[in-house]
Design an enzyme around this catalytic site. Structure first.
Site, PDB file in Angstrom:
ATOM      1  N   GLU A   1      -2.586  -0.535  -7.540  1.00 24.23           N
ATOM      2  CA  GLU A   1      -1.760  -1.189  -8.562  1.00 24.23           C
ATOM      3  C   GLU A   1      -0.960  -2.346  -7.993  1.00 24.23           C
ATOM      4  OE1 GLU A   1       1.202   0.924  -6.308  1.00 24.23           O
ATOM      5  OE2 GLU A   1      -0.811   1.477  -6.977  1.00 24.23           O
TER       6      GLU A   1
ATOM      7  N   CYS B   1      -2.411   7.618  -3.009  1.00 27.54           N
ATOM      8  CA  CYS B   1      -1.474   7.860  -1.909  1.00 27.54           C
ATOM      9  C   CYS B   1      -1.153   9.350  -1.737  1.00 27.54           C
ATOM     10  CB  CYS B   1      -0.221   7.009  -2.098  1.00 27.54           C
ATOM     11  SG  CYS B   1       0.726   6.784  -0.571  1.00 27.54           S
TER      12      CYS B   1
ATOM     13  N   HIS C   1      -2.671   1.440  -2.381  1.00 26.87           N
ATOM     14  CA  HIS C   1      -2.062   1.217  -3.698  1.00 26.87           C
ATOM     15  C   HIS C   1      -2.838   0.156  -4.487  1.00 26.87           C
ATOM     16  CE1 HIS C   1       1.654   3.602  -3.298  1.00 26.87           C
ATOM     17  NE2 HIS C   1       1.462   3.396  -2.002  1.00 26.87           N
TER      18      HIS C   1
ATOM     19  N   GLN D   1      -3.676  12.742  -0.878  1.00 29.28           N
ATOM     20  CA  GLN D   1      -3.499  13.774   0.140  1.00 29.28           C
ATOM     21  C   GLN D   1      -3.449  15.165  -0.485  1.00 29.28           C
ATOM     22  OE1 GLN D   1       0.116  12.476   2.047  1.00 29.28           O
ATOM     23  NE2 GLN D   1      -0.740  10.483   2.545  1.00 29.28           N
TER      24      GLN D   1
ATOM     25  N   GLY E   1       2.838   7.869   5.719  1.00 30.73           N
ATOM     26  CA  GLY E   1       3.018   8.350   7.078  1.00 30.73           C
ATOM     27  C   GLY E   1       2.147   9.539   7.415  1.00 30.73           C
TER      28      GLY E   1
END
Length: 368
Positions: free
Chosen positions: A333, A246, A331, A250, A290
């Site tokens: 996990e 996540c 994600h 980035q 986002g």
């Protein structure tokens, strides 16, 4: 207790308040998951945000002791169609209202969440306020439009001090940008010797811990608000195997010369299809972000796209062409029904093992 939700575009919704009676302000987003509201409200990546749940009934299985992703929720508020007052589940310890009162989280129910979601989809995420029905809506709207919002979300949710989660397997330094506990759980299940460190830990400090691998966690906000993390990644890239999730994904892209951009309304839900370009496999994934990596920006880097979102074609995974490093936007996990993406943790373990074997082999071949 009546409350109102006031959006920066001037839209006002009237509903029933639950949880804390205090006013709250934040970025209004929506999540499409049918279940998992406890994981959502305790996900540090929602720091500074007011979350709209598109599923109409929330709280029907209560709040239990086991499903938290953090100890202290960072979410600013909840917007729901109906908040269940009498949950039915043998694990339930509190109602949504009871838990929100304890944690001072403001909620509003009874509004048209479909209309609100359409507004966000059309105009993009909006700043909003949940406040008392007695508040002067025009004054609140004026203040909201003048407001400036903090950019230190990662600082707010990251651990302030390093701590261990011992194991007898590979040593992994887990950089906490707002880590969900599920990531730590998956590493522990694979017997990793995990050391969780703050987001601003230096590359030198990480290397002194002699890790077999580094994991970059999820976290809230704009990746460009964490420039120190980009420098850390540059300082260790190529020296230690990498796995990013996540926000970590980035930040990895930025460190490798790519760019990121804000999405109109983001990906937040538990049923997003993602394609692994190497295998053709489709995984149903949990997502909460986002911002996204700009596809055009990686053309002149040493990165290649490994996964894409089937809904809109955005980048969902990257790998480095020269170094043992890969990342995903979703994600792995999380378990949104299936556990489709769990294999990525095994892939990380195998990458660390392969790298260690290559180092040993190189040392054995050195002529003395």
């Amino acid at each position: 207790m009546k409350k109102q939700l006031i959006l920066a575009d001037g839209t006002i919704f009237i509903g029933e308040g639950f949880g804390s009676e205090t006013d709250t302000v934040g970025e209004v987003v929506f999540n499409t998951g049918m279940t998992g509201y406890q994981e959502i409200l305790s996900d540090p990546s929602y720091c500074g945000q007011i979350v709209t749940l598109t599923y109409p009934l929330i709280g029907n299985y209560g709040i239990n002791r086991d499903d938290f992703e953090s100890i202290t929720p960072a979410v600013r508020g909840f917007i729901v169609k109906e908040a269940a007052e009498f949950p039915s589940n043998w694990r339930s310890d509190f109602t949504l209202d009871e838990y929100f009162r304890m944690k001072k989280i403001s909620g509003i129910a009874g509004i048209d969440t479909r209309k609100l979601t359409r507004i966000i989809r059309q105009h993009g995420t909006l700043a909003g306020v949940i406040c008392s029905i007695e508040a002067d809506a025009q004054k609140v709207l004026e203040d909201l439009r003048k407001a400036t919002f903090p950019t230190d979300h990662v600082y707010q949710v990251s651990t302030k001090n390093p701590y261990p989660s011992p194991g007898r397997g590979k040593r992994v330094v887990l950089v906490d940008f707002g880590m969900k506990h599920g990531i730590l759980r998956e590493l522990n299940q694979r017997d990793c010797d995990v050391i969780v460190v703050p987001y601003n830990t230096t590359a030198e400090e990480i290397l002194l811990l002699r890790p077999d691998g580094i994991m970059l966690s999820n976290g809230p906000g704009d990746p460009k608000d964490v420039p120190e993390a980009v420098e850390v990644i540059k300082g260790v890239l190529g020296k230690i195997p990498f796995f990013g999730i996540c926000l970590g994904h980035q930040l990895f892209a930025l460190a490798c010369g790519g760019d990121t951009k804000k999405m109109k309304f983001g990906h937040r839900g538990s049923n997003h299809p993602v394609k692994d370009l190497a295998t053709g496999k489709i995984s149903i994934t949990s997502q909460n972000h986002g911002f996204t990596v700009d596809m055009d920006s990686i053309q002149n880097t040493r990165l290649e796209v490994s996964h894409i979102a089937l809904n809109d074609g955005t980048i969902e995974g990257l790998k480095h062409k020269d170094y043992p490093a890969f990342t995903v936007q979703y994600h792995p996990e999380a378990s949104p029904g299936p556990e489709d993406a769990n294999y990525l943790f095994d892939q990380f373990i195998q990458m660390m093992e392969t790298e260690k074997q290559e180092v040993v082999a190189a040392c054995q071949n050195v002529q003395i």
